[in-house]
Design a protein around this motif. Structure first.
Motif, PDB file in Angstrom:
ATOM      1  N   CYS A 173      48.284  37.871  41.836  1.00  0.00           N
ATOM      2  CA  CYS A 173      46.865  37.952  42.211  1.00  0.00           C
ATOM      3  C   CYS A 173      46.086  38.686  41.132  1.00  0.00           C
ATOM      4  O   CYS A 173      46.481  39.776  40.699  1.00  0.00           O
ATOM      5  CB  CYS A 173      46.729  38.681  43.542  1.00  0.00           C
ATOM      6  SG  CYS A 173      45.046  39.201  43.950  1.00  0.00           S
ATOM      7  N   GLN A 174      45.018  38.085  40.685  1.00  0.00           N
ATOM      8  CA  GLN A 174      44.095  38.741  39.762  1.00  0.00           C
ATOM      9  C   GLN A 174      42.861  39.148  40.576  1.00  0.00           C
ATOM     10  O   GLN A 174      42.013  38.325  40.898  1.00  0.00           O
ATOM     11  CB  GLN A 174      43.713  37.812  38.612  1.00  0.00           C
ATOM     12  CG  GLN A 174      44.891  37.460  37.709  1.00  0.00           C
ATOM     13  CD  GLN A 174      44.474  36.632  36.508  1.00  0.00           C
ATOM     14  OE1 GLN A 174      43.291  36.478  36.229  1.00  0.00           O
ATOM     15  NE2 GLN A 174      45.453  36.100  35.792  1.00  0.00           N
ATOM     16  N   VAL A 175      42.807  40.435  40.895  1.00  0.00           N
ATOM     17  CA  VAL A 175      41.747  40.936  41.774  1.00  0.00           C
ATOM     18  C   VAL A 175      40.410  40.915  41.032  1.00  0.00           C
ATOM     19  O   VAL A 175      40.289  41.481  39.939  1.00  0.00           O
ATOM     20  CB  VAL A 175      42.059  42.363  42.255  1.00  0.00           C
ATOM     21  CG1 VAL A 175      40.935  42.871  43.168  1.00  0.00           C
ATOM     22  CG2 VAL A 175      43.392  42.397  42.992  1.00  0.00           C
ATOM     23  N   MET A 176      39.430  40.254  41.614  1.00  0.00           N
ATOM     24  CA  MET A 176      38.095  40.171  41.016  1.00  0.00           C
ATOM     25  C   MET A 176      37.017  40.794  41.895  1.00  0.00           C
ATOM     26  O   MET A 176      35.860  40.875  41.500  1.00  0.00           O
ATOM     27  CB  MET A 176      37.728  38.713  40.749  1.00  0.00           C
ATOM     28  CG  MET A 176      37.860  37.810  41.964  1.00  0.00           C
ATOM     29  SD  MET A 176      36.789  36.373  41.937  1.00  0.00           S
ATOM     30  CE  MET A 176      35.208  37.102  42.204  1.00  0.00           C
ATOM     31  N   GLY A 177      37.412  41.245  43.084  1.00  0.00           N
ATOM     32  CA  GLY A 177      36.427  41.851  43.965  1.00  0.00           C
ATOM     33  C   GLY A 177      37.048  42.306  45.268  1.00  0.00           C
ATOM     34  O   GLY A 177      38.249  42.128  45.516  1.00  0.00           O
ATOM     35  N   LYS A 178      36.200  42.903  46.113  1.00  0.00           N
ATOM     36  CA  LYS A 178      36.644  43.410  47.411  1.00  0.00           C
ATOM     37  C   LYS A 178      35.623  43.037  48.484  1.00  0.00           C
ATOM     38  O   LYS A 178      34.418  43.036  48.233  1.00  0.00           O
ATOM     39  CB  LYS A 178      36.831  44.931  47.380  1.00  0.00           C
ATOM     40  CG  LYS A 178      37.934  45.404  46.449  1.00  0.00           C
ATOM     41  CD  LYS A 178      38.066  46.917  46.477  1.00  0.00           C
ATOM     42  CE  LYS A 178      39.184  47.389  45.564  1.00  0.00           C
ATOM     43  NZ  LYS A 178      39.321  48.866  45.593  1.00  0.00           N
ATOM     44  N   ILE A 179      36.166  42.737  49.674  1.00  0.00           N
ATOM     45  CA  ILE A 179      35.336  42.471  50.849  1.00  0.00           C
ATOM     46  C   ILE A 179      35.429  43.684  51.754  1.00  0.00           C
ATOM     47  O   ILE A 179      36.521  44.058  52.187  1.00  0.00           O
ATOM     48  CB  ILE A 179      35.794  41.207  51.588  1.00  0.00           C
ATOM     49  CG1 ILE A 179      35.766  39.990  50.660  1.00  0.00           C
ATOM     50  CG2 ILE A 179      34.941  40.951  52.821  1.00  0.00           C
ATOM     51  CD1 ILE A 179      36.355  38.744  51.273  1.00  0.00           C
ATOM     52  N   MET A 180      34.286  44.286  52.049  1.00  0.00           N
ATOM     53  CA  MET A 180      34.253  45.493  52.869  1.00  0.00           C
ATOM     54  C   MET A 180      33.651  45.170  54.234  1.00  0.00           C
ATOM     55  O   MET A 180      32.494  44.777  54.331  1.00  0.00           O
ATOM     56  CB  MET A 180      33.440  46.584  52.165  1.00  0.00           C
ATOM     57  CG  MET A 180      33.941  46.920  50.775  1.00  0.00           C
ATOM     58  SD  MET A 180      32.993  48.224  49.954  1.00  0.00           S
ATOM     59  CE  MET A 180      33.428  49.616  51.001  1.00  0.00           C
ATOM     60  N   CYS A 195      41.296  37.520  45.418  1.00  0.00           N
ATOM     61  CA  CYS A 195      42.222  37.134  44.349  1.00  0.00           C
ATOM     62  C   CYS A 195      41.851  35.762  43.807  1.00  0.00           C
ATOM     63  O   CYS A 195      41.498  34.854  44.563  1.00  0.00           O
ATOM     64  CB  CYS A 195      43.659  37.100  44.864  1.00  0.00           C
ATOM     65  SG  CYS A 195      44.288  38.713  45.376  1.00  0.00           S
ATOM     66  N   ARG A 196      41.947  35.612  42.496  1.00  0.00           N
ATOM     67  CA  ARG A 196      41.741  34.316  41.852  1.00  0.00           C
ATOM     68  C   ARG A 196      42.981  33.967  41.030  1.00  0.00           C
ATOM     69  O   ARG A 196      43.929  34.734  40.950  1.00  0.00           O
ATOM     70  CB  ARG A 196      40.497  34.336  40.974  1.00  0.00           C
ATOM     71  CG  ARG A 196      40.602  35.243  39.763  1.00  0.00           C
ATOM     72  CD  ARG A 196      39.414  35.046  38.819  1.00  0.00           C
ATOM     73  NE  ARG A 196      39.635  35.738  37.550  1.00  0.00           N
ATOM     74  CZ  ARG A 196      40.310  35.221  36.538  1.00  0.00           C
ATOM     75  NH1 ARG A 196      40.826  34.004  36.635  1.00  0.00           N
ATOM     76  NH2 ARG A 196      40.480  35.905  35.425  1.00  0.00           N
ATOM     77  N   ASN A 197      42.918  32.766  40.424  1.00  0.00           N
ATOM     78  CA  ASN A 197      43.993  32.272  39.556  1.00  0.00           C
ATOM     79  C   ASN A 197      45.316  32.122  40.308  1.00  0.00           C
ATOM     80  O   ASN A 197      46.385  32.320  39.749  1.00  0.00           O
ATOM     81  CB  ASN A 197      44.186  33.189  38.345  1.00  0.00           C
ATOM     82  CG  ASN A 197      44.934  32.484  37.215  1.00  0.00           C
ATOM     83  OD1 ASN A 197      44.788  31.280  37.030  1.00  0.00           O
ATOM     84  ND2 ASN A 197      45.732  33.232  36.475  1.00  0.00           N
ATOM     85  N   GLU A 198      45.239  31.768  41.582  1.00  0.00           N
ATOM     86  CA  GLU A 198      46.457  31.512  42.347  1.00  0.00           C
ATOM     87  C   GLU A 198      46.791  30.025  42.400  1.00  0.00           C
ATOM     88  O   GLU A 198      47.755  29.636  43.052  1.00  0.00           O
ATOM     89  CB  GLU A 198      46.303  32.051  43.763  1.00  0.00           C
ATOM     90  CG  GLU A 198      46.229  33.569  43.813  1.00  0.00           C
ATOM     91  CD  GLU A 198      46.169  34.111  45.227  1.00  0.00           C
ATOM     92  OE1 GLU A 198      46.792  35.139  45.485  1.00  0.00           O
ATOM     93  OE2 GLU A 198      45.493  33.489  46.070  1.00  0.00           O
ATOM     94  N   GLY A 199      45.987  29.193  41.722  1.00  0.00           N
ATOM     95  CA  GLY A 199      46.273  27.771  41.679  1.00  0.00           C
ATOM     96  C   GLY A 199      45.829  27.007  42.900  1.00  0.00           C
ATOM     97  O   GLY A 199      46.203  25.842  43.069  1.00  0.00           O
TER      98      GLY A 199
END
Length: 440
Positions: free
Chosen positions: A206-213, A224-228
C-alpha cells in the motif's frame, strides 16, 4: 387558524414524501455509447464545465465487421492468410492507456494510429485495426471555489494528482470536508489510474496517499493507491460527515512518478424527514414509524435504495378522537421514543444542576457560621477585660474634668514606666472622681 396551518403543513409534508417515494433518481452515469474510431480518426471526448471525463471502456484491434472493417476486406484477407484466426476477433484492452490520457480531464484528443507507438499489436501485423471506446462525464468538485463537498445519491468526485504544488485543499489546516444530508451515510471509492492489474499471486504494498477521518466514531482510515485495482470502495461512514487529509509520499518529494487518482463520494441510505405538527416520528436505522397524536394510527416506511417506501395516511379522516387515558398512553409512547443519548443528556443535566445547588448552599452556610463565630469571639473579649468601667457611674463634669485632661493624665502614666496603671474610680462622692494606683 391552527387547524388550517396544521393541514397545510401536512399537505406539504405528504407531497415531499410522495416525491421521495415516486422519484427513481438513480446514479446518472451520462455514459456515452461505444463508438468505433478508425485508424485515420481521432478520439475526442468532451465534457461540460464542472465535469470531467471518465473512461468506461477502450478496446483496440479487429473486433467485428462494421464501419472500419468490411466483409469484403475480411474475405480477401482470409484467402491470403489461410484462415488465420487473428484477422478478426482479436483485440487488446487499452483502458489503462486512455485513463492516463483522458480520465480526469474535461477534454482530450487521441489519434488512433498513435496507439501503435505503445507497442500494442493484438492482430496480424499489416492489417488495419481500429478503436472502440466509451466514456462518461462525472461531476467534480472545484477546489478553487471551496474545499467543502456536498454529497448526494448522484456521485461527486475529487481529482488528485501527484503534483502537490497545485493542491489547494487536503492539508491539515484546510482538509477536504465531505457532508451528506442528515440521516444518510457516505461511501468513499478510489479510482486508481496509475498502475496495471497485478499478476496472479502478486501482492503490492500500500502506498498511503491520504487519510479518511470519521470524527463521529474517532477512526482514521488510510487511502492506498497502486494496488492494481482500478476502482474499489475503501470506506463507508457511520454518520454524514468526513474529512480527507492528503499525504505527500516519498515519490512526490523526489518527483520520480506521475500518478492520478479520483475519490468518489456518494450518499447512501435515506435522509431524515420532519413530520407535521399533529404527527410523531421515530426512526430506527432504515425503518420509520409515523403516527398520530390524536389516535393510535401508525404507518411504517422502509428505506430501499435511498428512497422511503410505504404509505402515509391522514390523521383527521376516518378516526375518532381518543380519550384522556389513551392520550396519556400515546404521550408515554412518544416520550419513550427518546433516544438513549437524549435520556443520558437529560440525566447529566439534572445531576449537574443539583450539584451546583448543593455547592451554593454549603458556601452560604459557611459564610453565616463564620460571621456568628466572629461575633461570639468579640463578645467574649469584652467580658474578659480585668478592669471594667461602668459608664453609668461616671459624672462627666465638663468644668472640673474635661476629656482633654483625662487624655493628658493617661499619657503621663504611660511615660512613667511604672508597674502601675491609673484607673478613675468613684469614691462615693457624687461631686468628683479620684485617681487610684493599682499594682499589676
Amino acid at each position: 387558524m391552527v387547524y388550517g396551518r396544521i393541514y397545510v403543513n401536512r399537505v406539504i409534508w405528504l407531497i415531499v414524501i410522495n416525491l421521495q417515494l415516486n422519484s427513481s433518481k438513480a446514479e446518472e452515469s451520462k455514459s456515452k455509447d461505444v463508438n468505433e474510431y478508425c485508424q485515420w480518426e481521432t478520439f475526442q471526448p468532451r465534457c461540460p464545465k464542472s465535469e470531467a471525463i471518465l473512461m468506461t471502456s477502450a478496446t483496440y484491434g479487429r473486433m467485428r465487421i462494421g464501419k472500419c472493417i468490411t466483409s469484403e476486406e475480411i474475405d480477401a484477407q482470409r484467402s491470403l492468410t489461410k484462415d488465420d484466426p487473428r484477422i478478426l476477433d482479436c483485440s487488446a484492452d487499452v483502458l489503462l492507456l486512455f485513463d492516463k490520457k483522458c480520465s480526469g480531464k474535461s477534454e482530450c484528443d487521441v489519434r488512433v494510429f498513435e496507439i501503435k507507438s505503445a507497442n500494442i499489436k493484438p492482430c496480424v501485423p499489416g492489417l488495419e485495426v481500429y478503436l472502440e471506446a466509451s466514456f462518461s462525464c462525472i461531476r467534480v468538485a472545484d477546489e478553487r471555489r471551496s474545499c467543502s463537498v456536498s454529497v448526494s445519491s448522484d456521485p461527486i468526485h475529487v481529482i488528485i494528482t501527484s503534483d502537490d504544488a497545485q493542491r489547494l485543499c487536503g492539508s491539515k489546516e484546510k482538509p477536504w470536508t465531505v457532508e451528506a444530508p442528515l440521516g444518510q451515510r457516505i461511501n468513499v471509492s478510489l479510482l486508481d489510474f496509475g498502475s496495471s492489474s497485478p499478476l496472479q499471486g502478486e501482492r503490492r504494498a500500500c502506498q498511503v496517499m491520504g487519510k479518511i477521518m470519521d470524527k463521529s466514531i474517532q477512526t482514521v482510515t488510510s487511502i492506498c493507491r497502486n494496488e492494481g485495482i482500478r476502482e474499489k470502495e475503501i470506506y463507508s461512514s457511520k454518520k454524514n460527515y468526513l474529512e480527507i487529509i492528503l499525504i505527500e509520499s516519498e515519490e512526490e518529494r523526489r518527483g520520480s512518478n506521475d500518478w492520478k487518482v479520483i475519490l468518489k463520494f456518494k450518499s447512501v441510505g435515506c435522509s431524515d424527514i420532519l413530520p407535521p405538527e399533529d404527527m410523531w416520528l421515530k426512526r430506527t436505522e432504515d425503518l420509520i414509524a409515523v403516527g398520530c397524536y390524536s389516535n393510535r394510527q401508525v404507518w411504517r416506511l422502509n428505506c430501499i435504495q435511498g428512497r422511503w417506501n410505504g404509505v402515509i395516511g391522514n390523521c383527521t379522516n376516518g378516526h375518532k378522537e381518543t380519550s384522556k387515558s389513551e392520550s396519556n398512553e400515546l404521550l408515554q409512547e412518544r416520550q419513550s421514543s427518546l433516544s438513549d443519548s437524549e435520556q443520558v443528556l437529560a440525566i447529566v443535566s439534572i445531576c449537574a444542576f443539583t450539584v451546583a445547588i448543593c455547592i451554593a448552599i454549603v458556601c452560604i452556610g459557611a459564610v453565616c457560621l463564620r460571621r456568628f463565630y466572629l461575633e461570639s469571639k468579640k463578645q467574649q473579649d469584652y467580658k474578659s477585660l480585668n478592669c471594667f468601667v461602668d459608664p453609668t457611674k461616671i459624672n462627666f463634669d465638663t468644668q472640673r474634668f474635661s476629656v482633654e485632661k483625662q487624655g493628658k493624665e493617661l499619657l503621663r502614666s504611660q511615660e512613667e514606666n511604672a508597674p502601675t496603671y491609673s484607673v478613675w474610680v468613684d469614691d462615693g462622692d457624687s461631686n468628683f472622681i479620684s485617681r487610684q494606683n493599682t499594682s499589676t
